[in-house]
Every structure is written in structure tokens, then in C-alpha cells.
Design an enzyme around this catalytic site. Structure first.
Site, PDB file in Angstrom:
ATOM      1  N   GLU A 214       0.428  -1.359   0.138  1.00  0.00           N
ATOM      2  CA  GLU A 214       0.075  -0.058   0.190  1.00  0.00           C
ATOM      3  C   GLU A 214       0.547   1.242  -0.476  1.00  0.00           C
ATOM      4  OE1 GLU A 214      -0.246  -2.857   2.024  1.00  0.00           O
ATOM      5  OE2 GLU A 214      -2.560  -3.266   2.705  1.00  0.00           O
ATOM      6  N   GLY A 268       5.817  -1.533  14.862  1.00  0.00           N
ATOM      7  CA  GLY A 268       5.206  -0.453  13.809  1.00  0.00           C
ATOM      8  C   GLY A 268       3.720   0.130  15.579  1.00  0.00           C
ATOM      9  N   ARG A 269       2.777  -2.038  15.603  1.00  0.00           N
ATOM     10  CA  ARG A 269       1.675  -0.189  16.313  1.00  0.00           C
ATOM     11  C   ARG A 269       2.246   0.311  17.609  1.00  0.00           C
ATOM     12  NH1 ARG A 269       1.882  -5.705  16.057  1.00  0.00           N
ATOM     13  NH2 ARG A 269       1.533  -7.180  18.106  1.00  0.00           N
ATOM     14  N   GLU A 354      -3.681  -6.094  16.871  1.00  0.00           N
ATOM     15  CA  GLU A 354      -2.852  -7.100  16.282  1.00  0.00           C
ATOM     16  C   GLU A 354      -2.046  -7.567  17.028  1.00  0.00           C
ATOM     17  OE1 GLU A 354      -0.786  -5.188  12.397  1.00  0.00           O
ATOM     18  OE2 GLU A 354      -0.315  -4.822  13.906  1.00  0.00           O
ATOM     19  N   HIS A 385     -26.007   7.850  20.200  1.00  0.00           N
ATOM     20  CA  HIS A 385     -26.462   7.760  18.992  1.00  0.00           C
ATOM     21  C   HIS A 385     -27.258   6.331  18.126  1.00  0.00           C
ATOM     22  CE1 HIS A 385     -28.868  11.911  21.128  1.00  0.00           C
ATOM     23  NE2 HIS A 385     -27.209  11.929  21.467  1.00  0.00           N
ATOM     24  N   LYS A 513      -1.372 -11.033   2.158  1.00  0.00           N
ATOM     25  CA  LYS A 513      -1.006 -10.531   1.901  1.00  0.00           C
ATOM     26  C   LYS A 513      -0.856 -11.269   0.690  1.00  0.00           C
ATOM     27  CE  LYS A 513       1.144  -7.921   5.127  1.00  0.00           C
ATOM     28  NZ  LYS A 513       1.817  -7.379   6.351  1.00  0.00           N
TER      29      LYS A 513
HETATM   30  O1  F6P Z   1       0.707  -5.812   8.193  1.00  0.00           O
HETATM   31  C1  F6P Z   1       0.459  -4.695   9.230  1.00  0.00           C
HETATM   32  C2  F6P Z   1       2.086  -4.423   9.374  1.00  0.00           C
HETATM   33  O2  F6P Z   1       2.639  -4.795   9.472  1.00  0.00           O
HETATM   34  C3  F6P Z   1       1.598  -3.748  10.711  1.00  0.00           C
HETATM   35  O3  F6P Z   1       2.843  -4.190  11.582  1.00  0.00           O
HETATM   36  C4  F6P Z   1       2.477  -2.418  10.480  1.00  0.00           C
HETATM   37  O4  F6P Z   1       1.888  -1.553  11.153  1.00  0.00           O
HETATM   38  C5  F6P Z   1       2.216  -1.815   9.255  1.00  0.00           C
HETATM   39  O5  F6P Z   1       1.871  -3.854   8.242  1.00  0.00           O
HETATM   40  C6  F6P Z   1       2.764  -0.912   8.576  1.00  0.00           C
HETATM   41  O6  F6P Z   1       3.992  -1.552   8.356  1.00  0.00           O
HETATM   42  P1  F6P Z   1       4.924  -0.517   7.581  1.00  0.00           P
HETATM   43  O7  F6P Z   1       5.486  -0.071   8.579  1.00  0.00           O
HETATM   44  O8  F6P Z   1       6.172  -2.617   7.556  1.00  0.00           O
HETATM   45  O9  F6P Z   1       5.129  -0.478   6.001  1.00  0.00           O
END
Ligand code: F6P
Length: 548
Positions: A214, A268-269, A354, A385, A513
């Protein structure tokens, strides 16, 4: 982590026994004790925060059994391992050190025998310089114009955290406008770019791996748009990268000078505290970003050093376990009474689901108990609501967190009092409901006939006894926001420790994926390969009907 099977531990068995006895869990009864609020709430004067957990289906005995569960699981010992840089992410053999990113007193923290603080501080300095330059106009676009808009291109943790924080701190935003581009759906980039000028737009490509489909797809389209107007040479003025993958960043054509590094010990999170927070620093200023980190650090210390009985994230976690594992709750609702926090539930969905949406424990065995809850929510009063009906009168037990602020950043007439009246009213209504007797009395007073009352009354009864936590915070500032986020992070950590799962990997996102990569060429050449008949039927229909 304890090596006895979790459900075999005395702590677990005692809770199970107490659940089966099922007595005394009626909030109306429990609140006959006038001291209940005092006993089951925690006030932190420094933060200006009150955590009220008195409206939960617990009594002193259950509370102490839950504390024993945390003791048996060795939550604090496990937390120390995280803070010491042990590789508690065992499937990826990584340390978990987002706490080092906000280590305000700068004591050494080691990963693989190396102090990580010098590199963290160097990146923070670089972020400060960059955000200061961008905000002051020292950093300019390729055609000499000041940058007015930044677009963070990322997804998951590289989007949800910074986006949520920029929304939450919108009142303080005095830098370039921040936009967040995440979805691979072309609609996202189309709608964002259509109002922007390439000459005054800077793209922040945020990706830990720098391989996420993405993000790379969006970044390449953004690059084409930008370069199309200003030429290849403009990339250095209009693109920066936040990543752990220097090689891929260079391949993309972003100069390493314009790369802000982080490391594989940052999940990441859990990454908004790292270089991933650059859009926050640009939008609200580096000092406020620093305050955000300080607020989180304050909670890190609270989590590490406070006895379980007074430890807010530990109590949040234990209550969640009580509902999730003993009282059959499937979900947990988060209800911020602040429009600024409208992305907070979405952010927590990744942070919690996650992390703890797992079925395999530390011994590589399938667990025989429930793990992470479904997290959901919307800001109040909007949710009232829409879905509150189900929380009040549906058949499910939905523990909910209410988050409200004493002072609004901007006072407009009596809006805030009206908002907060609802913040106080809802947990009260959920806890104590409305009895049939009271309904009958109300309807009688309204002049309704006995016959009609008989028919209508059952629908108007609120059973009550619905559990809630309330967080009442004096002000929404970068510091209190950082603290609030860290409370939920450590709640998730504590639950993962008790459930003996790895809260820091995310293998569950991989299979989809892989399959999408297999299917992609079938959508270009129009020929579906071997799939189940449902998937094949849908792909064939797509290929047949798409406008060429
Ligand atoms: O698909 C999940 C994930 O790996 C998350 O854990 C992460 O935050 C996100 O994709 C984005 O990953 P990246 O920062 O490597 O693009």
C-alpha cells in the site's frame, strides 16, 4: 511467565470458583458501600487524572483474586524484561523497546549489549531540526516556496498512531497541515492530492519495512505527481522517509540525509514515539512531541514501580480478563467524550487486536482460554445515538471505558457541560438501570392506563449492572495524551503476559498479503487460476465486468 498451564494455576481456579458462585455481583447492592468510589478509584494529581473503576462487577475478594493472578503470572518481572531489552518478542527474536523512545531521563537501555539511547537521541535531534526548519520556512520546496502541507504515507502503525495524535492535538496545530494517506484504494490519494499544490507539499513516506504494498504504491504515485510538476531533482526537497530499511529507502530515490531511522526493536503499532512521529512534530511542533513522550514516560514509571493494587494499566488489564475469561464478554468498548479523540478507538484496535489476537502460547501450544477482545468505539455523544441501545438493553455484556476531560481546549458556550453531563450520565444509567417499579411509576404519572402500562413497561426497563471504567482527565494536552496511550499499551502488555502469548508479532496479517500477490496478475491478464469455486467465481465476475 509461569510454566503451569494458566487455567491450572490456583489464581485462575479461584477466580473460576468465584465466578461459579456468582453471588454479590449486583452494582446496586455493591454501591450500598459509601466508600466504594474511594476504594476503587485512583487519583493521580500530577497528571490530573482520576481512574474510577468502581462501576465494575467486582468486590474486594474478586479484586484481590485478580491481583493474585497478576502476581502468579509475574507481570512485573516480565515488564522488567521488556524495560531491560530482553528479547520478549520470541518469534522474531527481538527486544521490545518502544519505552526507550520516551526514556526522558536518558538512562542507558541495552539491546544486544549496546546502549540504544545515543541512536535514539540522535534521531530525536534530527527530527527537531527538520521540524523546526520546515515550520519556520527554512526548509523550502524545489521552487522556493514554503511547505504548507505534509502528507504522511503509511499504513497500520505507520499511519494510525500519528494520525490519531494529530487529530487529538488539532487544537495545538500551528505548523503545516497534516494529511494521512494510507489506503491503496486510488480514491484515497486522488481525494488528498486534488486540493494540494506539489510545490508546497512534502511527502513523509513512513514504513518500517519499506516494502508494504500500500505504502510503496501510494509513494510511487505521489512521486510521479510531484516530479511531474517539478522534475526529478525536486525529490530531495519533497520526500523524506521514516524507516528501518536504508537500502530500500535509497532504492526509492530518497537521500539518506532525508531518512529518519528507527529499529527493529520498535514494533509498528508501538512506533508513534519514534521517527514515525515526524508528522506530529511538524504539525504541532517538536516541543509538544517531546511532551507527548514525557507523558508516556511518566506512565512507564508508574507501570514499572507501582504495586498492582494501585497500578492503573494492571487494573485495566485484570478487569478486562475478568470479563473476557470469566464473564463471557467478547468485546471491549472505548468511548472518548472528546471529538479530538475520534480516532482513538481505531488506533487502539491495532494496538490491542494486532497484539493480543493470538491463539498460540509461549510453549507453542494452542491456548484453551480466550485471548484478546474485540475493541471498538466511537466518540460520545455520537455513539449514544447509534449503538448504545445494544449496550444498555442488548443481551451482551460489553465492558466500556469512558474517557472525558474537565476542561475543553476551547470553551464554546455550554457545549462542554452538556457533553460532560452525558459522560457522567451514561455510566450511571448503565450501572443502575431503571427498575420495572420505577417505569410503572413514571408511566402512571404520565397518565397512561394500567392496561397500556402493563404492555409497555417491560420494554422500558433497563436491567443495569453493565460495567464501565471512567477516566476523568483535567486537560487534553500532549502530556496527558501520551500518558493515556501508554496506559492502554501497558494494559495490552499485562494481558499478553497473563495469557502467555507474544503481544509483539503479527503473523496473522501475512497470509492475506501472500494470496493478494498471487491474485494480482490474474486481475491484469483476465485469467483466474486454481482457487475454490467461490473465489474463482468472484474473480471471473470482476474480470468479465470491469471497464477496460
Ligand atoms: O500488515 C501489518 C503491519 O505489518 C503492521 O504491523 C504495521 O504497522 C503495518 O503493517 C505497516 O508496516 P510498515 O511500517 O512496515 O509499512
Amino acid at each position: 511467565m509461569n510454566s503451569l498451564g494458566l487455567t491450572q494455576t490456583p489464581a485462575w481456579k479461584n477466580l473460576q470458583k468465584r465466578k461459579e458462585e456468582g453471588n454479590n455481583l449486583i452494582l446496586k447492592e455493591l454501591f450500598k458501600d459509601e466508600n466504594r468510589f474511594k476504594e476503587f478509584s485512583i487519583k493521580d494529581n500530577e497528571l490530573g487524572l482520576v481512574f474510577d473503576y468502581s462501576k465494575n462487577l467486582i468486590d474486594k475478594e474478586i479484586f484481590s483474586l485478580l491481583i493474585k493472578l497478576a502476581e502468579a503470572a509475574g507481570v512485573n518481572e516480565y515488564a522488567k524484561k521488556m524495560f531491560n531489552g530482553d528479547k520478549i518478542n520470541w518469534t522474531e527474536k527481538r527486544a521490545v523497546l518502544h519505552i526507550a523512545l520516551r526514556n526522558s531521563d536518558n538512562h542507558p537501555i541495552y539491546a544486544d549489549g549496546k546502549d540504544v539511547m545515543p541512536q535514539i537521541n540522535a534521531v530525536l535531534d534530527k527530527m527537531k531540526k527538520f521540524s523546526d526548519d520546515l515550520r519556520s520556512g527554512k526548509w523550502i520546496g524545489a521552487t522556493g516556496k514554503k511547505i504548507t502541507d505534509i502528507v504522511n504515507i503509511g499504513i497500520g502503525g505507520s499511519d494510525l498512531g500519528p494520525k490519531m495524535v494529530c487529530e487529538a492535538l488539532k487544537y495545538y496545530a500551528d505548523g503545516p497541515n497534516a494529511h494521512f494517506l494510507s489506503n491503496i484504494d486510488g480514491a484515497d490519494i486522488y481525494e488528498i492530492l486534488k486540493s494540494l499544490n506539489p510545490e508546497t507539499t512534502l511527502f513523509i513516506v513512513a514504513s518500517k519495512t519499506f516494502t508494504t504494498l500500500e505504502t510503496i504504491t501510494n509513494a510511487l504515485s505521489a512521486r510521479k505527481w510531484s516530479v511531474g510538476k517539478m522534475g526529478e531533482n525536486s525529490v530531495k526537497n519533497h520526500f523524506v522517509a521514516l524507516s528501518t530499511n536504508e537500502k530500500k529507502v535509497k532504492e526509492f530515490g530518497i537521500d539518506e540525509k532525508n531518512m529518519f531511522e528507527f529499529w527493529d526493536f520498535v514494533g509498528g503499532r508501538y512506533s508513534l514515539w519514534s521517527a514515525i512521529g515526524l508528522s506530529i512534530a511538524c504539525n504541532v511542533g517538536f516541543n509538544r512531541f517531546r511532551e507527548l513522550l514525557d507523558g508516556a514516560n511518566y506512565i512507564d514509571k508508574h507501570f514499572l514501580n507501582t504495586p498492582y493494587e494501585k497500578n492503573i494499566p494492571v487494573i485495566m488489564a485484570l478487569l478486562g480478563i475478568w470479563y473476557n475469561n470469566f464473564l463471557g464478554a467478547q468485546s471491549h468498548c472505548v468511548l472518548p467524550y472528546s471529538q479530538y479523540l475520534h480516532r482513538f478507538p481505531a488506533y487502539l484496535q491495532q494496538g490491542d487486536m494486532e497484539s493480543n489476537g493470538k491463539t498460540v502460547n509461549i510453549d507453542a501450544k494452542r491456548v484453551n482460554y480466550e485471548t484478546g477482545p474485540i475493541i471498538w468505539g466511537e466518540p460520545g455523544t455520537n455513539g449514544q445515538h447509534s449503538f448504545y441501545q445494544l449496550i444498555h438493553q442488548g443481551t451482551k455484556c460489553i465492558p466500556s471505558d469512558f474517557i472525558g476531560f474537565v476542561n475543553p481546549p476551547k470553551r464554546i458556550g455550554s457545549h462542554h457541560e452538556k457533553l460532560m453531563a452525558n459522560f457522567f450520565a451514561q455510566p450511571e444509567a448503565l450501572a443502575f438501570g431503571l427498575s420495572k417499579e420505577k417505569v410503572i411509576e413514571n408511566l402512571t404519572n404520565s397518565g397512561m392506563s394500567k392496561d397500556e402500562i402493563e404492555k409497555l413497561a417491560p420494554y422500558k426497563v433497563f436491567e443495569g449492572n453493565k460495567p464501565t471504567n471512567s477516566f476523568l482527565i483535567k486537560d487534553l494536552t500532549p502530556r496527558t495524551l501520551g500518558a493515556l496511550i501508554a496506559l492502554y499499551e501497558h494494559k495490552v502488555f499485562t494481558q499478553g503476559a497473563i495469557w502467555r502469548i507474544n503481544s509483539f508479532d503479527q503473523w496473522g496479517v501475512e497470509l492475506g498479503k501472500v494470496l493478494a500477490n498471487i491474485i494480482l496478475p490474474e486481475l491484469s491478464d483476465g485469467k483466474s487460476n486454481a482457487h475454490d469455486c467461490s473465489t474463482k467465481g468472484l474473480i471471473d465476475e470482476f474480470n468479465k465486468s470491469k471497464v477496460k
